[in-house]
Design a protein around this motif. Structure first.
Motif, PDB file in Angstrom:
ATOM      1  N   ASP A 498      67.793  58.031  -4.908  1.00  0.00           N
ATOM      2  CA  ASP A 498      66.760  58.754  -4.173  1.00  0.00           C
ATOM      3  C   ASP A 498      66.769  60.213  -4.603  1.00  0.00           C
ATOM      4  N   PHE A 499      65.596  60.837  -4.565  1.00  0.00           N
ATOM      5  CA  PHE A 499      65.479  62.243  -4.915  1.00  0.00           C
ATOM      6  C   PHE A 499      64.960  63.028  -3.721  1.00  0.00           C
ATOM      7  N   ALA A 500      65.491  64.244  -3.569  1.00  0.00           N
ATOM      8  CA  ALA A 500      64.905  65.176  -2.608  1.00  0.00           C
ATOM      9  C   ALA A 500      63.643  65.759  -3.220  1.00  0.00           C
ATOM     10  N   LEU A 501      62.926  66.566  -2.452  1.00  0.00           N
ATOM     11  CA  LEU A 501      61.723  67.193  -2.971  1.00  0.00           C
ATOM     12  C   LEU A 501      62.065  68.085  -4.162  1.00  0.00           C
ATOM     13  N   PRO A 502      61.157  68.220  -5.135  1.00  0.00           N
ATOM     14  CA  PRO A 502      61.466  69.020  -6.338  1.00  0.00           C
ATOM     15  C   PRO A 502      61.605  70.497  -6.004  1.00  0.00           C
ATOM     16  N   TYR A 503      62.444  71.171  -6.794  1.00  0.00           N
ATOM     17  CA  TYR A 503      62.621  72.605  -6.627  1.00  0.00           C
ATOM     18  C   TYR A 503      62.027  73.382  -7.793  1.00  0.00           C
ATOM     19  N   SER A 504      61.306  72.716  -8.681  1.00  0.00           N
ATOM     20  CA  SER A 504      60.700  73.381  -9.829  1.00  0.00           C
ATOM     21  C   SER A 504      59.292  72.857 -10.026  1.00  0.00           C
ATOM     22  N   TYR A 711      51.000  66.055 -18.450  1.00  0.00           N
ATOM     23  CA  TYR A 711      51.379  64.708 -18.030  1.00  0.00           C
ATOM     24  C   TYR A 711      52.256  64.820 -16.780  1.00  0.00           C
ATOM     25  N   ARG A 712      51.893  64.022 -15.774  1.00  0.00           N
ATOM     26  CA  ARG A 712      52.498  64.172 -14.460  1.00  0.00           C
ATOM     27  C   ARG A 712      53.934  63.678 -14.418  1.00  0.00           C
ATOM     28  N   THR A 713      54.820  64.542 -13.948  1.00  0.00           N
ATOM     29  CA  THR A 713      56.151  64.180 -13.461  1.00  0.00           C
ATOM     30  C   THR A 713      56.344  64.975 -12.174  1.00  0.00           C
ATOM     31  N   ASP A 714      57.394  64.674 -11.442  1.00  0.00           N
ATOM     32  CA  ASP A 714      57.583  65.321 -10.144  1.00  0.00           C
ATOM     33  C   ASP A 714      58.543  66.501 -10.189  1.00  0.00           C
ATOM     34  N   GLY A 715      58.846  66.999 -11.381  1.00  0.00           N
ATOM     35  CA  GLY A 715      59.699  68.174 -11.467  1.00  0.00           C
ATOM     36  C   GLY A 715      61.174  67.837 -11.394  1.00  0.00           C
ATOM     37  N   LEU A 716      61.985  68.891 -11.220  1.00  0.00           N
ATOM     38  CA  LEU A 716      63.431  68.743 -11.161  1.00  0.00           C
ATOM     39  C   LEU A 716      63.882  68.627  -9.710  1.00  0.00           C
ATOM     40  N   GLY A 717      64.868  67.768  -9.462  1.00  0.00           N
ATOM     41  CA  GLY A 717      65.329  67.574  -8.093  1.00  0.00           C
ATOM     42  C   GLY A 717      66.770  67.102  -8.046  1.00  0.00           C
ATOM     43  N   ASN A 723      68.666  55.493   0.310  1.00  0.00           N
ATOM     44  CA  ASN A 723      68.691  55.530   1.776  1.00  0.00           C
ATOM     45  C   ASN A 723      69.733  56.499   2.320  1.00  0.00           C
ATOM     46  N   SER A 724      70.075  57.512   1.563  1.00  0.00           N
ATOM     47  CA  SER A 724      71.039  58.495   2.053  1.00  0.00           C
ATOM     48  C   SER A 724      70.382  59.406   3.082  1.00  0.00           C
ATOM     49  N   PRO A 725      71.044  59.672   4.223  1.00  0.00           N
ATOM     50  CA  PRO A 725      70.468  60.592   5.206  1.00  0.00           C
ATOM     51  C   PRO A 725      70.395  62.023   4.701  1.00  0.00           C
ATOM     52  N   LEU A 726      71.166  62.347   3.674  1.00  0.00           N
ATOM     53  CA  LEU A 726      71.122  63.711   3.139  1.00  0.00           C
ATOM     54  C   LEU A 726      69.790  64.036   2.481  1.00  0.00           C
ATOM     55  N   THR A 727      69.076  63.034   2.007  1.00  0.00           N
ATOM     56  CA  THR A 727      67.842  63.269   1.270  1.00  0.00           C
ATOM     57  C   THR A 727      66.829  64.028   2.116  1.00  0.00           C
ATOM     58  N   PHE A 730      68.008  67.747   2.791  1.00  0.00           N
ATOM     59  CA  PHE A 730      67.863  68.618   1.624  1.00  0.00           C
ATOM     60  C   PHE A 730      66.395  68.855   1.274  1.00  0.00           C
ATOM     61  N   SER A 731      65.553  67.868   1.502  1.00  0.00           N
ATOM     62  CA  SER A 731      64.128  68.055   1.219  1.00  0.00           C
ATOM     63  C   SER A 731      63.546  69.157   2.082  1.00  0.00           C
ATOM     64  N   ARG A 732      63.869  69.125   3.379  1.00  0.00           N
ATOM     65  CA  ARG A 732      63.363  70.183   4.264  1.00  0.00           C
ATOM     66  C   ARG A 732      63.947  71.543   3.891  1.00  0.00           C
ATOM     67  N   ALA A 733      65.216  71.567   3.518  1.00  0.00           N
ATOM     68  CA  ALA A 733      65.839  72.838   3.143  1.00  0.00           C
ATOM     69  C   ALA A 733      65.256  73.379   1.837  1.00  0.00           C
ATOM     70  N   ILE A 734      64.957  72.499   0.875  1.00  0.00           N
ATOM     71  CA  ILE A 734      64.383  72.941  -0.394  1.00  0.00           C
ATOM     72  C   ILE A 734      63.007  73.537  -0.180  1.00  0.00           C
ATOM     73  N   LEU A 735      62.236  72.994   0.751  1.00  0.00           N
ATOM     74  CA  LEU A 735      60.934  73.595   1.060  1.00  0.00           C
ATOM     75  C   LEU A 735      61.097  75.036   1.535  1.00  0.00           C
ATOM     76  N   ASN A 736      62.086  75.283   2.367  1.00  0.00           N
ATOM     77  CA  ASN A 736      62.319  76.647   2.838  1.00  0.00           C
ATOM     78  C   ASN A 736      62.724  77.578   1.702  1.00  0.00           C
ATOM     79  N   VAL A 737      63.451  77.051   0.723  1.00  0.00           N
ATOM     80  CA  VAL A 737      63.896  77.890  -0.395  1.00  0.00           C
ATOM     81  C   VAL A 737      62.747  78.179  -1.354  1.00  0.00           C
ATOM     82  N   THR A 738      62.041  77.127  -1.795  1.00  0.00           N
ATOM     83  CA  THR A 738      60.997  77.302  -2.795  1.00  0.00           C
ATOM     84  C   THR A 738      59.809  78.087  -2.268  1.00  0.00           C
TER      85      THR A 738
END
Length: 875
Positions: A498-504, A711-717, A723-727, A730-738
């Motif tokens: 699983d990937f968190a939201l991209p940071y790039s 060409y579409r990719t979802d960036g770096l993450g 199914n990790s609860p950390l995903t 971290f996704s919500r936290a990455i939004l606050n950072v980016t």
């Protein structure tokens, strides 16, 4: 108000004895016989879901209200059970409260343990919907039989203990639930890091558990319907306790009141009030007709009193022992739920949940309109909770452990990840740096909890054949709990991590050299050869027309009284064929005298203006916009980043021959290959992700540019196990950072001052400016110089004029030099420091007077011959 204790003092005992002594089938027979032979116009019950469907169907057929103070859900749709009245709070409301509490504690996933009954399954269906509405997942769903033994419970708990999630929600009958918690304490699941929540199926009966069970449940959070304090309730409790002690003196046990007992009392009260409202009824009109119900149930009488009773009961409102009694759509109006914490030998109330106010520390008064309009989802409103293991800080939702975070070792692009100080025995690294690591560290500030972690290096042997896919496969192998690096979010990888939201930034694009091919005739490109030819012919044609129109002007006879005016040769009509061109350079001169010639010249100027504007616009496009166009050729060699997914993407998705691909691992490698070109063993273009491409452009300024589609990719993450609860955290936290102010400083710290992903133009426009140079217009300068030299050569007068000017300049220089030298010599020879300056000048003139040279005489004679044919005025 009816006093039910006088109306039916032994109602509860009679009702309980009937339910205990009659089996399910016998209960059905009793109800059916009562409806058939006795004047039954209302039924209080059933207490179990197995009885509900049968009794409800009978009540619907004979129009007799079926009133239940224990049914929390209905097995039949509301459209088919109009005569089924539930005077207890619906389970759908309780599940909303449970979901709101889990959401408030920011738990991404929970484990649900429930009793495997019809009622338990219906409750779970409501709970699933409520959890989905607030985006909370279920790690595991455990159905426990009602007759489960301790060995079975211990086995289930041991299996759950192996999972990472430490949040458990329990919905069972009291005896089964109490045994579950006693075993959970023995296997170590009532310690630090675990969280337990119980529904009112257990919490309503906490007063009946023993001291050993209470100790095992310390730290548990539960909810139950809130019963507000009232004097009437306190007096009733006193009478209940006194009567219970008298009736149970031989057993020495007092049955405590709970919500179900209070709902039963309020149900009988509401029923009595409804009967009083109806008043006396003629017994002969109590039944309308006989309903043919088949051979199974025989003939049943349809009640005419039942609809009246249902109508009055639905409109009854009063303040009961359990709170406000009011029915809405045949169900008790939802009230508040009490949130409590099991501590020591009792419970401590920590807050409330209401349908309109959400999570609150205190019940909101209806007079406080401002707070009543807001819905709170934060558990910060609650009082402090003591969790299992005497932990005062909120558990994060999974079992505490040190996260093993994988980071890649790479020879290039160390701006993203740079690994040093690797322990060869464990591959652990202490101080990785780079853009991805800075984003990770900044993200930790926005997590609602603290995590412990250690970095472990992947590819510690510096193998050039490693790939990011190999590193990500270490997550399912349990080598890493998380991967932090410049890892691309790609669809094929989502099958095992699983990937968190991209940071790039996202996307893959082509990069080429930002250098135009040398073309000294680029100024001719805006117009095609046929248009250039048409313009030339138009100039000649209009020049001839103007010459013809202007010629009669000089041949007109002189009228009497007019003076003869002879135009110079340069203004004769024979030269007017140059007017269409000269007028563009000298618009202030009067080129023509005939009005028709002027008309033709104006038309020419209009056409010339349009042509000039079109030429300017097209030349601008050629020098700017057209330079952004790029047509990829199959003969080009493409460069890609080693170890990335780009090679597979180019060969499989874009069908590019692998022999045309060359891998590089650094910005310097790409730049060197692009500088050499494919003819010298390099490449013609680079295909890579936008963050790496922008780093290349930012470093080498305007030497490169992006072309073609993205060409579409979802960036770096960051990558996590499935199914990790950390995903989600971290996704919500990455939004606050980016989206925060620190993002730009992190980028510039790692990539340089000119890099910014938040600049909307930075991904398409290079940092340098594309200035025009002499080379682009060298052909134009050559033409102008050639024409100028040709005119000088063809014009003899101009040559003589230049020669004369040069001779005069030489004479003046020589005269001035000789004069100054002679004056100094005369003053020295005569020794006249006080002499007259005019005398000295005269002497100087006598000395420097030089006769004309033969060359000067020849020049004068040539000029005279040239102008010999002129008039006296010309001389």
């Amino acid at each position: 108000m009816i006093n039910l204790e006088n109306f039916c003092p032994n109602f509860c005992d009679i009702f309980e004895s009937i339910n205990l002594n009659l089996k399910e089938g016998l209960k059905h027979v009793v109800v059916r016989e009562l409806l058939k032979h006795e004047q039954v116009h209302g039924v209080i019950g059933p207490q179990h879901s197995t009885e509900e469907k049968f009794v409800t169907e009978l009540g619907q057929k004979v129009h007799v209200p079926i009133i239940s103070f224990t049914a929390r859900t209905s097995v039949l749709p509301d459209t088919k059970n109009h005569y089924f009245v539930r005077t207890a709070i619906d389970d759908a409301v309780q599940t909303q409260a449970l979901a709101a509490i889990c959401k408030g504690f920011q738990w991404a996933e929970v484990v649900i343990l429930y009793e495997e009954t019809d009622y338990g399954c219906r409750f779970i269906s409501h709970l699933n919907k409520a959890l989905q509405d607030v985006e909370i997942g279920q790690v595991h769903l455990v159905a426990v039989p009602s007759s489960a033994k301790n060995s079975h419970l211990r086995k289930e708990l041991s299996m759950l203990n192996e999972k990472k999630t430490g949040v458990f929600l329990v919905h069972m009958n009291p005896s089964l639930g109490f045994r579950l918690f006693a075993l959970a304490q023995k296997v170590g699941m009532m310690s630090e890091g675990y969280s337990w929540i119980i529904t009112d199926s257990v919490s309503n009966f906490l007063n009946s558990m023993d001291s050993v069970t209470r100790v095992s449940m310390e730290g548990v959070v539960g909810i139950r319907p809130y019963v507000p304090f009232s004097d009437t309730l306190e007096k009733f409790k006193e009478r209940w306790t006194r009567n219970s002690m008298v009736q149970n003196k031989n057993r020495g046990q007092v049955v405590d009141l709970n919500a179900y007992g209070l709902w039963a009392y309020d149900t009988i009260t509401a029923l009595a009030i409804a009967v009083e409202k109806i008043g006396p009824v003629n017994s002969s009109s109590l039944y309308a007709k006989i309903a043919k119900n088949g051979t199974k149930h025989g003939d049943l009488r349809i009640s005419t009193f039942g609809p009246l009773l249902l109508r009055e009961l639905s409109s009854t409102k009063f303040r009961g022992l359990s709170g406000d009694f009011e029915l809405i759509d045949g169900k008790l109006k939802p009230s508040a739920f009490e949130i409590f914490n099991v501590i020591g030998t009792g419970e401590r109330r920590v807050g409330f949940w209401t349908t309109d106010g959400g999570i609150r520390r205190q019940i909101i008064n209806s007079s406080d309109h401002d707070q009543a309009k807001t819905y709170s989802t934060s558990t910060a409103e609650l009082k402090n909770i003591v969790w299992p293991g005497d932990l005062t800080s909120q558990p994060k939702g999974w079992l505490p452990s040190i996260l093993r975070i994988g980071v890649p070792w790479k020879s290039g692009y160390k701006e993203f990840v740079s690994v040093t100080d690797i322990d060869p025995a464990t591959n652990r690294t202490h101080n990785p740096t780079g853009f991805a690591i800075d984003i990770f560290n900044e993200t930790l500030k926005f997590l609602p909890f603290k995590i412990k972690y250690e970095f472990y290096c992947y590819n510690e042997t510096n193998n050039d054949k490693w790939t990011y896919d190999d590193m990500l496969h270490g997550i399912p192998r349990k080598d890493f709990d998380m991967v932090v690096g410049d890892t691309t979010i790609w669809a094929p990888r989502a099958s095992y991590v699983d990937f968190a939201l991209p940071y790039s930034e996202s996307g893959v694009i082509l990069v080429v050299r930002n250098k135009k091919a040398f073309d000294m005739w680029i100024f001719t490109k805006p117009l095609r050869w046929d248009l250039w030819l048409a313009i030339g012919l138009a100039c000649v044609f209009m020049g001839i027309v103007i010459w013809i129109l202007e010629r009669p002007v000089t041949n007109n006879p002189i009228t009497p009284g007019e003076e003869s005016v002879v135009k110079p040769e340069t203004e004769q009509p024979g030269m007017n064929y140059l007017a269409p061109i000269t007028v563009l350079a000298f618009p202030e001169r009067k080129m023509v005298t005939n009005k028709w010639s002027l008309f033709v010249l104006v038309c020419w100027l209009f056409m010339a203006f349009i042509l000039m504007q079109s030429f300017t616009a097209n030349l601008s496009a050629i020098l700017t916009v057209d330079q952004l166009k790029f047509a990829f050729s199959e003969d080009y060699y493409l460069g890609y980043q080693e170890a990335s997914f780009i090679e597979k993407f180019l060969t499989e998705d874009l069908n590019i021959n692998k022999s045309r691909l060359k891998g590089y691992s650094s910005v310097e490698g790409f730049h060197d290959a692009m500088s050499r070109g494919s003819k010298n063993g390099g490449i013609d273009a680079i295909f890579d992700e936008i963050p790496y491409v922008k780093l290349l452009i930012n470093r080498y300024d305007s030497q490169y540019k992006m072309v073609g589609p993205i060409y579409r990719t979802d960036g770096l993450g960051f990558a996590f196990p499935l199914n990790s609860p950390l995903t989600a955290y971290f996704s919500r936290a990455i939004l606050n950072v980016t989206q925060g102010p620190e993002m730009t400083s992190i980028e510039r710290q790692n990539f340089g001052p000119g890099y910014s992903s938040q600049d909307p133009l930075s991904s398409t426009i290079s940092q340098g400016t594309s200035s025009l140079t002499f080379h682009e217009f060298s052909g134009l300068f050559i033409i102008v110089a050639s024409v100028t030299i040709f005119a000088l050569i063809c014009s003899k007068t101009s040559i003589l004029s230049i020669r004369l000017r040069l001779t005069n300049m030489t004479r003046r220089f020589r005269d001035k030099y000789c004069c100054r030298t002679t004056k100094e010599g005369i003053n020295a020879d005569r020794k006249m420091p006080n002499g007259n300056q005019d005398d000295a000048d005269a002497a100087c003139i006598e000395v420097v007077e030089i006769p004309r040279s033969d060359e000067a005489d020849n020049v004068v004679q040539d000029v005279g011959r040239e102008i010999k044919g002129g008039t006296s005025s010309d001389m």
